[in-house]
Scaffold this motif. Structure first.
Motif, PDB file in Angstrom:
ATOM      1  N   TRP A 105      84.582  58.338  41.679  1.00  0.00           N
ATOM      2  CA  TRP A 105      84.158  57.819  40.386  1.00  0.00           C
ATOM      3  C   TRP A 105      83.619  56.412  40.594  1.00  0.00           C
ATOM      4  CZ3 TRP A 105      89.033  58.121  42.171  1.00  0.00           C
ATOM      5  CH2 TRP A 105      89.853  56.988  42.085  1.00  0.00           C
ATOM      6  N   ALA A 106      83.040  55.857  39.548  1.00  0.00           N
ATOM      7  CA  ALA A 106      82.452  54.525  39.647  1.00  0.00           C
ATOM      8  C   ALA A 106      82.620  53.777  38.331  1.00  0.00           C
ATOM      9  CB  ALA A 106      80.971  54.618  39.995  1.00  0.00           C
ATOM     10  N   HIS A 107      82.693  52.461  38.451  1.00  0.00           N
ATOM     11  CA  HIS A 107      82.744  51.569  37.286  1.00  0.00           C
ATOM     12  C   HIS A 107      81.663  50.516  37.460  1.00  0.00           C
ATOM     13  CE1 HIS A 107      86.510  53.190  35.849  1.00  0.00           C
ATOM     14  NE2 HIS A 107      87.041  53.021  37.040  1.00  0.00           N
ATOM     15  N   SER A 108      81.024  50.162  36.359  1.00  0.00           N
ATOM     16  CA  SER A 108      79.987  49.149  36.417  1.00  0.00           C
ATOM     17  C   SER A 108      79.596  48.727  35.010  1.00  0.00           C
ATOM     18  CB  SER A 108      78.753  49.691  37.127  1.00  0.00           C
ATOM     19  OG  SER A 108      77.742  48.713  37.197  1.00  0.00           O
ATOM     20  N   GLN A 109      78.871  47.623  34.959  1.00  0.00           N
ATOM     21  CA  GLN A 109      78.139  47.209  33.781  1.00  0.00           C
ATOM     22  C   GLN A 109      76.785  46.737  34.284  1.00  0.00           C
ATOM     23  OE1 GLN A 109      80.224  44.253  31.533  1.00  0.00           O
ATOM     24  NE2 GLN A 109      81.958  45.579  31.115  1.00  0.00           N
ATOM     25  N   ALA A 110      75.763  47.026  33.538  1.00  0.00           N
ATOM     26  CA  ALA A 110      74.424  46.625  33.959  1.00  0.00           C
ATOM     27  C   ALA A 110      74.401  45.128  34.250  1.00  0.00           C
ATOM     28  CB  ALA A 110      73.410  46.980  32.881  1.00  0.00           C
ATOM     29  N   GLY A 111      73.888  44.777  35.406  1.00  0.00           N
ATOM     30  CA  GLY A 111      73.788  43.382  35.817  1.00  0.00           C
ATOM     31  C   GLY A 111      75.055  42.798  36.406  1.00  0.00           C
ATOM     32  N   GLU A 112      76.123  43.577  36.464  1.00  0.00           N
ATOM     33  CA  GLU A 112      77.422  43.056  36.897  1.00  0.00           C
ATOM     34  C   GLU A 112      77.937  43.676  38.189  1.00  0.00           C
ATOM     35  OE1 GLU A 112      79.104  40.570  35.306  1.00  0.00           O
ATOM     36  OE2 GLU A 112      77.349  40.417  34.010  1.00  0.00           O
ATOM     37  N   GLY A 113      77.112  44.390  38.939  1.00  0.00           N
ATOM     38  CA  GLY A 113      77.586  45.026  40.160  1.00  0.00           C
ATOM     39  C   GLY A 113      78.237  46.367  39.871  1.00  0.00           C
ATOM     40  N   ALA A 114      78.732  46.989  40.929  1.00  0.00           N
ATOM     41  CA  ALA A 114      79.346  48.310  40.795  1.00  0.00           C
ATOM     42  C   ALA A 114      80.527  48.423  41.742  1.00  0.00           C
ATOM     43  CB  ALA A 114      78.322  49.399  41.114  1.00  0.00           C
ATOM     44  N   ARG A 115      81.450  49.292  41.369  1.00  0.00           N
ATOM     45  CA  ARG A 115      82.597  49.596  42.216  1.00  0.00           C
ATOM     46  C   ARG A 115      82.728  51.106  42.276  1.00  0.00           C
ATOM     47  NH1 ARG A 115      88.364  46.630  42.348  1.00  0.00           N
ATOM     48  NH2 ARG A 115      89.185  47.780  44.102  1.00  0.00           N
ATOM     49  N   PHE A 116      82.552  51.658  43.476  1.00  0.00           N
ATOM     50  CA  PHE A 116      82.715  53.090  43.722  1.00  0.00           C
ATOM     51  C   PHE A 116      84.052  53.298  44.392  1.00  0.00           C
ATOM     52  CE2 PHE A 116      78.286  52.839  42.933  1.00  0.00           C
ATOM     53  CZ  PHE A 116      77.923  54.080  42.451  1.00  0.00           C
ATOM     54  N   MET A 117      84.816  54.268  43.898  1.00  0.00           N
ATOM     55  CA  MET A 117      86.126  54.566  44.448  1.00  0.00           C
ATOM     56  C   MET A 117      86.203  56.055  44.745  1.00  0.00           C
ATOM     57  SD  MET A 117      87.875  52.209  41.629  1.00  0.00           S
ATOM     58  CE  MET A 117      86.469  52.655  40.658  1.00  0.00           C
ATOM     59  N   PHE A 118      86.844  56.382  45.859  1.00  0.00           N
ATOM     60  CA  PHE A 118      87.094  57.780  46.154  1.00  0.00           C
ATOM     61  C   PHE A 118      88.472  57.918  46.757  1.00  0.00           C
ATOM     62  CE2 PHE A 118      85.021  56.196  49.975  1.00  0.00           C
ATOM     63  CZ  PHE A 118      85.670  56.821  51.035  1.00  0.00           C
ATOM     64  N   THR A 119      89.049  59.092  46.564  1.00  0.00           N
ATOM     65  CA  THR A 119      90.394  59.342  47.067  1.00  0.00           C
ATOM     66  C   THR A 119      90.344  60.332  48.224  1.00  0.00           C
ATOM     67  OG1 THR A 119      90.797  61.209  45.576  1.00  0.00           O
ATOM     68  CG2 THR A 119      91.417  59.002  44.778  1.00  0.00           C
ATOM     69  N   LEU A 120      91.340  60.189  49.059  1.00  0.00           N
ATOM     70  CA  LEU A 120      91.595  61.173  50.106  1.00  0.00           C
ATOM     71  C   LEU A 120      93.095  61.421  50.090  1.00  0.00           C
ATOM     72  CD1 LEU A 120      89.378  59.699  52.951  1.00  0.00           C
ATOM     73  CD2 LEU A 120      88.917  61.762  51.613  1.00  0.00           C
ATOM     74  N   PRO A 121      93.508  62.669  50.224  1.00  0.00           N
ATOM     75  CA  PRO A 121      94.939  62.937  50.226  1.00  0.00           C
ATOM     76  C   PRO A 121      95.579  62.395  51.503  1.00  0.00           C
ATOM     77  CG  PRO A 121      93.695  64.946  50.639  1.00  0.00           C
ATOM     78  CD  PRO A 121      92.705  63.867  50.343  1.00  0.00           C
TER      79      PRO A 121
END
Length: 128
Positions: A105-121
């Motif tokens: 999944w990812a979180h962001s706001q336009a102009g504020e960068g992004a953070r992508f996160m993923f899980t592994l068991p």
């Protein structure tokens, strides 16, 4: 600069496929933050609810909440014309992560960068 918060965990995964995940996510982070005066990319991880959560965060152009829903669909380019690419990288990443029993999944706001996160068991899935 790219900052890696050490130590990154050792996980049970197909090394070639996991390398592709990192190549795609890091390439995007670098691509979308390169127009910033001081581009920054951070890689880190944490344990949460029996999973490893790995994140890649940048201070790039970001994206809106409306765009987030389509990020992982093939050929859905969020900044078409402004940045090179074909719009398949994140769909490939999603398939690889899901094949390993994880989610992304990812979180962001336009102009504020992004953070992508993923899980592994913590344990390897039955088959890769």
């Amino acid at each position: 600069p790219v900052v890696i918060r050490r130590p990154l965990p050792v996980v049970l995964a197909d090394p070639d496929l996991l390398s592709q995940v990192f190549i795609n996510l890091l390439s995007n982070a670098i691509k979308f933050s390169r127009t910033r005066e001081r581009p920054q990319v951070e890689v880190g991880s944490l344990r949460q609810d029996g999973e490893i959560v790995i994140y890649i965060q940048d201070n790039g152009v970001g994206f809106s909440a409306e765009q987030a829903a389509q990020l992982f669909q093939p050929f859905q380019r969020q900044h078409a014309g402004d940045f090179e690419g074909h719009g398949v990288g994140l769909s490939i990443v999603r398939r690889i992560v899901e094949r390993h029993g994880g989610r992304i999944w990812a979180h962001s706001q336009a102009g504020e960068g992004a953070r992508f996160m993923f899980t592994l068991p913590l344990a390897a899935p039955a088959s890769l």
